[in-house]
Design a protein around this motif. Structure first.
Motif, PDB file in Angstrom:
ATOM      1  N   ALA A 480       0.851  -1.194   0.000  1.00  0.00           N
ATOM      2  CA  ALA A 480       0.000   0.000   0.000  1.00  0.00           C
ATOM      3  C   ALA A 480       0.881   1.237   0.000  1.00  0.00           C
ATOM      4  CB  ALA A 480      -0.894  -0.007   1.242  1.00  0.00           C
ATOM      5  N   ARG A 481       0.508   2.217  -0.819  1.00  0.00           N
ATOM      6  CA  ARG A 481       1.314   3.422  -0.984  1.00  0.00           C
ATOM      7  C   ARG A 481       1.565   4.135   0.347  1.00  0.00           C
ATOM      8  NH1 ARG A 481       0.535   7.732  -5.971  1.00  0.00           N
ATOM      9  NH2 ARG A 481       0.997   5.859  -7.182  1.00  0.00           N
ATOM     10  N   GLU A 482       0.526   4.258   1.178  1.00  0.00           N
ATOM     11  CA  GLU A 482       0.680   5.005   2.431  1.00  0.00           C
ATOM     12  C   GLU A 482       1.628   4.307   3.403  1.00  0.00           C
ATOM     13  OE1 GLU A 482      -0.173   8.127   2.730  1.00  0.00           O
ATOM     14  OE2 GLU A 482      -0.877   7.827   0.673  1.00  0.00           O
ATOM     15  N   GLU A 483       1.632   2.988   3.364  1.00  0.00           N
ATOM     16  CA  GLU A 483       2.545   2.190   4.212  1.00  0.00           C
ATOM     17  C   GLU A 483       4.000   2.487   3.828  1.00  0.00           C
ATOM     18  OE1 GLU A 483       3.189  -2.521   4.776  1.00  0.00           O
ATOM     19  OE2 GLU A 483       1.116  -1.933   4.353  1.00  0.00           O
ATOM     20  N   VAL A 484       4.259   2.489   2.516  1.00  0.00           N
ATOM     21  CA  VAL A 484       5.620   2.759   2.014  1.00  0.00           C
ATOM     22  C   VAL A 484       6.000   4.204   2.316  1.00  0.00           C
ATOM     23  CG1 VAL A 484       7.075   2.839  -0.050  1.00  0.00           C
ATOM     24  CG2 VAL A 484       5.390   1.011   0.193  1.00  0.00           C
TER      25      VAL A 484
END
Length: 555
Positions: A480-484
């Protein structure tokens, strides 16, 4: 530092004769074809060398003529190279991934009269770079149309058994640089400079007839040409090749190398694959449990095909200290080495491996003198140094100082123990719009510790502050983009306070298109072309402030 005839190291041709006499029926080269090794003994290799050299004479090539080699690594690459030495020709290796512009430039600039073509992924695109007046000689693989096939060459003319007498200062090869900062330069290496360096490698790393080497890094690059091909000539080691990228791990396992050299990009990929399979926190936990720890370490080494290795090496570009430390914790000690095309790729190495010196490239090898210039530039002198750049007198003159020390272009620190750390490139340093100079390499190394990042390039010439461009690892690109974003932001916030205020990274930008050799962002040795990325991204990232992490499509 001069080499006289008395202490001149034996040439590869003389060493080939030596091994034929002492272990002629032992396997020397192992070429995988459709998943099975085709083995060639020392004697069989020498017979083919004599025949190919004889065919070149028969075709009218005269000693001193330049002959190019364009192929991925294979047994025939070694044989063709030795045949060129046998006939007194000068070899001109070209990267098998080179584009038409580079191939055309190297062939024209060197004045090559013929070219060996072999294993190539994109020969149909490269073919137009090879003019019709150039003699094409095909290795026994699917490759571009040629006037002569390998089997024909083996039966053309009489075998050339008597090699011309070789003098130490005879030119052996022209090796063109990878062109990370512009047009490639043709580095002139003699039999003396090449021979001295190969002998130094064998002396220091103690390779011998019991060792198994793997040849897969481009032979057009001086590192592979010295550390694997050259050292095998002097040590009598067996050399195995890789069939294709798809079979790489299987080929490594089959070859059972005892010495394995790689580049930082591959060590990073191995690391990311292991993390993606096991998980970083789980691996840390397993390595803390005594009996489990040794089982896990052995299993990982076995999965990589490196369980037989007594020596692991990394070179050609900087490798993060955190990555070497990570492998050290796994019981895999990667000896970082430093070298350039101009010095036959071997001058400084952290060997025997010293964990206290992780982050440095080690000490100068015996016979290599180093000093630090006024601007921090690493200067060196070694018998492995080039004669000069082919047909470039001014560039040759500019490459040496008044005491004949070579100007490497690398900025260094030298500690009390004589260990050298490379802190950047003279040409990489840029000036921001505020008039402050920034050295990007140390910043890149700090940010690269985030396991979501596979490749990184800090730019900032003419910008208010530096900006980091990153390519995500395969595993991270599926997350997930927000995790990265959260992870990279945490890394950035941990790094910035330890930088000078003018070095603070304004933003990390995750790029959309992968960086490859094909799109001209990476050199054939997988170094990043900073000037290419600066040109493509400087305007795009201008205005992104506040230590943000943004994807390219969010700009």
């Amino acid at each position: 530092m001069e080499l006289s005839m008395e202490n001149f190291i034996k040439t590869p041709i003389q060493m080939l004769s030596h091994w034929v006499e002492t272990q002629g029926d032992q396997v020397y080269l192992r070429q995988p074809i459709e998943g099975k090794f085709k083995n060639l003994t020392w004697r069989e290799v020498q017979q083919q060398v004599h025949k190919i050299a004889g065919a070149l004479r028969h075709l009218g090539l005269a000693p001193g003529d330049k002959v190019a080699l364009l192929s991925k690594n294979c047994a025939e690459w070694f044989i063709a190279d030795l045949a060129l030495m046998q006939g007194g020709y000068i070899s001109v290796p070209i990267y098998p991934t080179a584009n038409t512009e580079t191939i055309r430039y190297v062939l024209e600039h060197s004045g090559a009269k013929a070219i060996f073509v072999g294993k190539l992924d994109h020969w149909s695109e490269q073919e137009e770079a090879i003019g019709g007046d150039l003699l094409r000689l095909a290795m026994p693989y699917e490759t571009m149309p040629s006037q002569y096939q390998w089997d024909q060459l083996l039966n053309l003319g009489s075998p050339l058994v008597e090699a011309p007498t070789t003098k130490p200062d005879d030119v052996m090869t022209l090796i063109y640089t990878s062109g990370s900062t512009g047009k490639p330069k043709g580095v002139i290496q003699t039999f003396a400079s090449y021979g001295w360096t190969c002998e130094a490698v064998v002396r220091d790393l103690r390779t011998n007839t019991q060792d198994s080497l793997l040849s897969y890094l481009p032979l057009a690059h001086i590192t592979e040409r010295v550390a694997v091909e050259g050292s095998s000539f002097l040590s009598g080691s067996t050399v195995s090749f890789v069939e294709s990228l798809d079979t790489f791990v299987a080929d490594v396992k089959r070859a059972k190398p005892t010495v394995f050299f790689s580049v930082p990009r591959l060590w990073t990929l191995f690391h990311l694959n292991i993390i993606n399979k096991i998980g970083a926190s789980r691996l840390k936990l397993l390595l803390r449990i005594p009996i489990v720890s040794s089982i896990v370490k052995h299993k990982i080494q076995k999965e990589l095909g490196l369980e037989h290795c007594r020596l692991l090496g990394s070179g050609s570009a900087p490798i993060p200290a955190s990555l070497i430390q990570w492998y050290h914790n796994l019981g895999m000690d990667i000896c970082e080495a430093w070298g350039m095309t101009e010095n036959c790729a071997y001058s400084i190495i952290n060997y025997p491996f010293d964990a206290n010196k992780i982050g440095s490239v080690g000490r100068p090898v015996e016979g290599c003198l180093v000093r630090r210039g006024n601007d921090g530039e690493l200067l060196l002198k070694t018998p492995g140094l080039m004669t000069g750049y082919y047909l470039q007198e001014e560039a040759t003159k500019a490459a040496f100082d008044d005491d004949s020390y070579f100007r490497t272009g690398d900025i260094c620190e030298i500690d009390a123990d004589g260990c050298i750390s490379i802190t950047g490139r003279v040409k990489d340093n840029f000036k921001t719009s505020k008039g402050k100079y920034v050295a990007p390499v140390p910043i890149e190394r700090k940010l690269a510790q985030d396991s979501h990042i596979e490749l990184i390039c800090v730019i900032g010439s003419g910008l208010p502050h530096p900006v980091a461009l990153v390519q995500l690892s395969e595993g991270a690109s599926l997350q997930a983009r927000e995790e990265v974003r959260t992870s990279i932001k945490a890394t950035l916030d941990a790094v910035n306070p330890h930088l000078e205020s003018h070095e603070h990274v304004d933003a990390v930008v995750v790029v959309k298109e992968p960086w490859t050799i094909e799109n001209d962002v990476l050199t054939p040795t997988l170094k990043i072309k900073r000037h290419v990325l600066e040109k493509a991204f400087s305007e795009k990232v201008d205005g992104v402030r506040g230590a943000q992490v943004r994807w390219e499509d969010e700009l």
